[in-house]
Write an enzyme that holds these catalytic residues in place. Structure first.
Site, PDB file in Angstrom:
ATOM      1  N   LYS A 169       3.179   5.594 -11.400  1.00 52.69           N
ATOM      2  CA  LYS A 169       1.771   5.181 -11.470  1.00 52.69           C
ATOM      3  C   LYS A 169       0.911   6.388 -11.789  1.00 52.69           C
ATOM      4  CE  LYS A 169      -1.872   2.565  -9.329  1.00 52.69           C
ATOM      5  NZ  LYS A 169      -2.231   1.690  -8.223  1.00 52.69           N
TER       6      LYS A 169
ATOM      7  N   THR B  49      -9.215  -5.023  -7.242  1.00 54.93           N
ATOM      8  CA  THR B  49     -10.529  -5.289  -6.653  1.00 54.93           C
ATOM      9  C   THR B  49     -10.922  -6.769  -6.686  1.00 54.93           C
ATOM     10  OG1 THR B  49     -11.174  -3.040  -7.226  1.00 54.93           O
ATOM     11  CG2 THR B  49     -12.955  -4.584  -6.815  1.00 54.93           C
TER      12      THR B  49
ATOM     13  N   ASN C 265       3.399   6.763  -6.593  1.00 59.62           N
ATOM     14  CA  ASN C 265       1.957   6.981  -6.728  1.00 59.62           C
ATOM     15  C   ASN C 265       1.740   8.457  -7.037  1.00 59.62           C
ATOM     16  OD1 ASN C 265      -0.771   7.302  -6.502  1.00 59.62           O
ATOM     17  ND2 ASN C 265      -0.966   6.442  -4.449  1.00 59.62           N
TER      18      ASN C 265
ATOM     19  N   GLY D  81     -12.496  -1.581 -10.395  1.00 57.00           N
ATOM     20  CA  GLY D  81     -13.315  -2.726 -10.786  1.00 57.00           C
ATOM     21  C   GLY D  81     -13.720  -2.664 -12.255  1.00 57.00           C
TER      22      GLY D  81
ATOM     23  N   GLY E 128      -7.773   6.880   2.049  1.00 51.36           N
ATOM     24  CA  GLY E 128      -6.997   8.030   2.524  1.00 51.36           C
ATOM     25  C   GLY E 128      -5.555   7.686   2.825  1.00 51.36           C
TER      26      GLY E 128
ATOM     27  N   GLY F  57      -9.758  -3.363 -13.230  1.00 49.46           N
ATOM     28  CA  GLY F  57     -10.883  -4.238 -13.520  1.00 49.46           C
ATOM     29  C   GLY F  57     -10.544  -5.635 -13.979  1.00 49.46           C
TER      30      GLY F  57
ATOM     31  N   CYS G 124      -3.100   9.510  -6.638  1.00 45.44           N
ATOM     32  CA  CYS G 124      -4.151   9.105  -5.705  1.00 45.44           C
ATOM     33  C   CYS G 124      -5.291  10.110  -5.723  1.00 45.44           C
ATOM     34  CB  CYS G 124      -3.622   8.947  -4.288  1.00 45.44           C
ATOM     35  SG  CYS G 124      -4.863   8.257  -3.211  1.00 45.44           S
TER      36      CYS G 124
ATOM     37  N   LYS H 284       0.876  -1.172   0.000  1.00 42.19           N
ATOM     38  CA  LYS H 284       0.000   0.000   0.000  1.00 42.19           C
ATOM     39  C   LYS H 284       0.914   1.222   0.000  1.00 42.19           C
ATOM     40  CE  LYS H 284      -4.011   2.150   1.941  1.00 42.19           C
ATOM     41  NZ  LYS H 284      -4.505   2.338   0.553  1.00 42.19           N
TER      42      LYS H 284
HETATM   43  C1  LIG Z   1      -9.353  -0.204  -1.521  1.00 38.82           C
HETATM   44  C2  LIG Z   1      -8.334   0.305  -2.509  1.00 38.82           C
HETATM   45  C3  LIG Z   1      -7.174   0.920  -2.048  1.00 38.82           C
HETATM   46  C4  LIG Z   1      -6.216   1.391  -2.933  1.00 38.82           C
HETATM   47  N1  LIG Z   1      -5.075   1.964  -2.449  1.00 38.82           N
HETATM   48  C5  LIG Z   1      -4.126   2.397  -3.314  1.00 38.82           C
HETATM   49  C6  LIG Z   1      -2.898   2.923  -2.837  1.00 38.82           C
HETATM   50  O1  LIG Z   1      -2.632   2.999  -1.632  1.00 38.82           O
HETATM   51  N2  LIG Z   1      -1.982   3.345  -3.764  1.00 38.82           N
HETATM   52  C7  LIG Z   1      -2.201   3.246  -5.107  1.00 38.82           C
HETATM   53  O2  LIG Z   1      -1.326   3.613  -5.896  1.00 38.82           O
HETATM   54  N3  LIG Z   1      -3.356   2.726  -5.586  1.00 38.82           N
HETATM   55  C8  LIG Z   1      -4.313   2.314  -4.721  1.00 38.82           C
HETATM   56  N4  LIG Z   1      -5.476   1.764  -5.220  1.00 38.82           N
HETATM   57  C9  LIG Z   1      -5.685   1.660  -6.669  1.00 38.82           C
HETATM   58  C10 LIG Z   1      -5.285   0.279  -7.174  1.00 38.82           C
HETATM   59  O3  LIG Z   1      -3.919   0.037  -6.953  1.00 38.82           O
HETATM   60  C11 LIG Z   1      -5.595   0.120  -8.669  1.00 38.82           C
HETATM   61  O4  LIG Z   1      -4.860   1.096  -9.383  1.00 38.82           O
HETATM   62  C12 LIG Z   1      -7.070   0.290  -9.004  1.00 38.82           C
HETATM   63  O5  LIG Z   1      -7.869  -0.233  -7.978  1.00 38.82           O
HETATM   64  C13 LIG Z   1      -7.449  -0.339 -10.337  1.00 38.82           C
HETATM   65  O6  LIG Z   1      -7.369  -1.745 -10.321  1.00 38.82           O
HETATM   66  P1  LIG Z   1      -8.634  -2.722 -10.028  1.00 38.82           P
HETATM   67  O7  LIG Z   1      -9.781  -2.207 -10.844  1.00 38.82           O
HETATM   68  O8  LIG Z   1      -8.175  -4.077 -10.419  1.00 38.82           O
HETATM   69  O9  LIG Z   1      -8.908  -2.611  -8.564  1.00 38.82           O
HETATM   70  C14 LIG Z   1      -6.442   1.272  -4.333  1.00 38.82           C
HETATM   71  C15 LIG Z   1      -7.605   0.655  -4.800  1.00 38.82           C
HETATM   72  C16 LIG Z   1      -8.548   0.161  -3.910  1.00 38.82           C
HETATM   73  C17 LIG Z   1      -9.779  -0.496  -4.456  1.00 38.82           C
END
Ligand SMILES: Cc1cc2nc3c(=O)[nH]c(=O)nc-3n(C[C@H](O)[C@H](O)[C@H](O)COP(=O)(O)O)c2cc1C
Ligand SMILES: Cc1cc2nc3c(=O)[nH]c(=O)nc-3n(C[C@H](O)[C@H](O)[C@H](O)COP(=O)(O)OP(=O)(O)OC[C@H]3O[C@@H](n4cnc5c(N)ncnc54)[C@H](O)[C@@H]3O)c2cc1C
Ligand code: FES
Lengths: 302, 221
Positions: A138, A239, A107, A190, A55, A217, A110, A28
């Site tokens: 990212k 997700t 990152n 997602g 957050g 997703g 965010c 994270k």
């Molecule tokens: C609950 C949650 C927490 C996340 N925390 C971070 C984070 O701390 N740093 C970051 O770069 N991306 C964070 N993301 C984004 C994910 O790394 C990813 O870029 C995004 O969810 C798209 O992928 P997915 O659709 O497969 O979830 C978070 C996503 C979710 C759902």
């Protein structure tokens, strides 16, 4: 092709077996100081995805290096870092330079943090100046031209791109019509994000020679194949891990079948299949400085 | 271990406004009372956390309040439908108590039938909004039932080890009365195993993950 988790979507300390089923564990996002994160409610399911406004809850870089990192021994670890100024990113990268981490993910995207936007190029250059570690930028897809941001990251010395972070969304309570999340908006992840991720990967693959970790997703082997075809070299799961912690093994098996069905010898052969044969060659980084400053906001949704 | 497998629905029954969903047990470990399972909700992206209500040799049963899309989808499952289940997860009730008293409010009675069985049917106090909701009290032996506007905290006998589950205001009231109670809390959860940081609640003054630290917490925490 490596399979990773998306940052913020897995804690190796509570689910080591899931982390072990991936090629790389991405942490994270870690910030300079500890962050408690946002008040609950932090998550909501929406049509086609979910919103989160965690957050960037994290122990801060010192406790991360002093405590967490040692407990991740045996895993290939990428550390996601996030800051609120160029100097923050430089400090974080410098602090990690001597640690046993395989790569640093910056990152730069965010959606849940309101702090001052900074230039992608400046942040990458500042981190590049203080570490030899591979640097992955990212990026947010919520910009007019993500390829331009990608070129700036490449010019500033990034070693790769992570595409994509979440995009901002809002959910309202059925009865009260008030925002469900305490913070108001949150990051959408997602299924609904998948075409957005495909477009970003596709555009960045044409614009730069950097290796790309595709995400957004992904829930099946077919989805992995599509990201590879769009130009990703590696793929991250986010997700989907929430509903299916066994997804990595299942998706790998599905991917094998997809590759065979499409006549690819292996996953790497599928990379870029969506493009004509005029792509920039991988790993030939242009070191041209991009003058224009590209702006991004640290995505504190995560 | 994080094993998730598909299980068949063996039956559903209406219990007042709630649905008792029976699932073929297979090799599922029922875990401790107060632990929970993530149930795939048909057509939804995320699974929903549910406490185990009853366990037999061949079945596990969940008592579900249809309050939103996920719980409504679970309540409309039919005999023979299959759903993926992950669990047991989290920390359940400590069973090493001398004079147990079970306290439940509304759908919060869901984990109490299994808890009651494991503690040899101790006394229970259950509170409901209406007599229709109170039909669920039949699942808990030795129960005294109160209906609003009477609250469970008004009729709870003193001198017991309280194990409680119910709406947050009820748990707060119990916490104020009996600092040694064990309380089972709720929070929205995406994963149930510590991955998303979505389920935080304030524990010992800090935001901590309920699925990792709880859902059963000491009242003093
Ligand atoms: C609950 C949650 C927490 C996340 N925390 C971070 C984070 O701390 N740093 C970051 O770069 N991306 C964070 N993301 C984004 C994910 O790394 C990813 O870029 C995004 O969810 C798209 O992928 P997915 O659709 O497969 O979830 C978070 C996503 C979710 C759902
Ligand atoms: C450990 C645990 C065990 C649980 N056990 C049971 C059980 O045995 N039986 C049962 O019926 N329910 C149980 N729940 C609650 C259940 O998981 C939620 O009601 C369900 O996830 C709601 O999903 P939905 O899509 O139906 O409604 P949603 O659309 O998600 O929610 C509808 C409304 O309820 C609110 N809400 C949603 N989730 C929660 C929550 N967890 N706590 C408080 N308010 C919420 C929302 O803000 C919204 O106003 C448990 C929850 C937890 C955390
Ligand atoms: S529900 Fe995901 S961390 Fe608790």
């Amino acid at each position: 092709m490596r399979l990773l988790n998306a940052s913020g979507c897995l804690d190796a300390l509570t689910a080591l077996e899931v982390a072990r089923s991936l090629d790389v564990f991405v942490t994270k996002t870690v910030t300079p100081m500890p962050r408690a994160g946002n008040d609950p409610v932090r998550i909501a399911e929406v049509d086609g995805g979910m919103l989160n406004a965690i957050g960037l809850a994290n122990p801060g870089i010192e406790r991360f290096c002093g405590d967490t990192l040692a407990r991740l021994a045996g895993l290939e670890v990428w550390v996601s870092v996030g800051g609120f100024s160029v100097q923050d990113y430089a400090d974080l990268a410098a602090r990690l330079d001597g640690e046993d981490v395989a790569a640093i993910e910056l990152n730069l995207s965010c959606p849940n943090v309101d702090e001052v936007p900074e230039s992608v190029g400046e942040v990458v250059a500042a981190a590049r100046a203080v570490t030899e570690k591979p640097l992955y930028a990212k990026l947010s897809p919520a910009v007019p031209d993500v390829a331009e941001t990608a070129r700036a990251a490449e010019a500033a010395g990034a070693d790769g791109l992570s595409l994509v972070n979440t995009i901002r969304g809002l959910a309202l309570d059925e009865r009260t019509l008030r925002p469900v999340l305490a913070r108001g908006p949150g990051g959408l992840s997602g299924p609904a994000l998948r075409p957005v991720a495909l477009a970003a990967v596709h555009a960045c693959r044409r614009a730069t020679a950097l290796p790309i970790v595709g995400m957004g997703g992904v829930a099946t082997g077919r989805h992995v194949l599509e990201l590879l075809a769009a130009g990703a070299n590696d793929v991250a799961l986010g997700t989907i891990l929430f509903s299916d912690p066994a997804a990595p093994g299942r998706i790998r098996a599905e991917l094998e079948a997809e590759l065979a069905a499409h006549g690819f010898a292996d996953a790497d052969n599928a990379v870029g299949a969506a493009h004509e044969a005029d792509l920039p060659t991988l790993h030939q980084r242009s070191r041209v400085r991009v003058e224009k400053h590209l702006h991004t906001g640290l995505n504190v949704a995560g | 271990m994080l094993t998730r497998a598909a299980h068949s629905v063996t039956g559903t029954e209406a219990v007042g406004p709630y649905t008792l969903l029976r699932i073929q047990r297979g090799d599922l470990d029922p875990g401790l009372p107060g632990q929970f399972f993530m149930l795939e909700a048909p057509g939804r992206l995320l699974p929903r956390p549910m406490s185990l209500c009853l366990a037999t040799e061949s079945e596990l049963a969940f008592l579900i309040d249809p309050i939103g899309p996920g719980t409504r989808a679970l309540c409309s499952l039919e005999l023979g439908d299959r759903l993926a289940i992950l669990g047991p997860l989290g920390n359940g009730f400590r069973l090493d108590v001398e004079r147990p008293l079970l306290v439940g409010g509304g759908i919060g009675i869901a984990p109490l039938p299994y808890l009651s069985e494991r503690l040899d049917n101790p006394p229970a106090v259950l509170g409901f909004r209406t007599s229709w909701h109170a039909e669920a009290a039949a699942l808990v032996p030795n129960a005294e039932v109160v209906l609003e506007p009477i609250y469970v905290t008004e009729v709870m006998p003193a001198g017991h080890d309280v194990l409680a589950c119910g709406p947050a205001p009820m748990l707060e009231a119990i916490r104020a009365l009996t600092p040694h109670a064990q309380l089972a809390w709720e929070a929205p959860m995406a994963c149930g195993y510590g991955a998303c940081w979505g389920c935080v609640v304030r524990i010992d003054g800090e935001l901590k993950r309920l699925c990792v630290e709880g859902p059963v917490l000491d009242a003093a925490a």
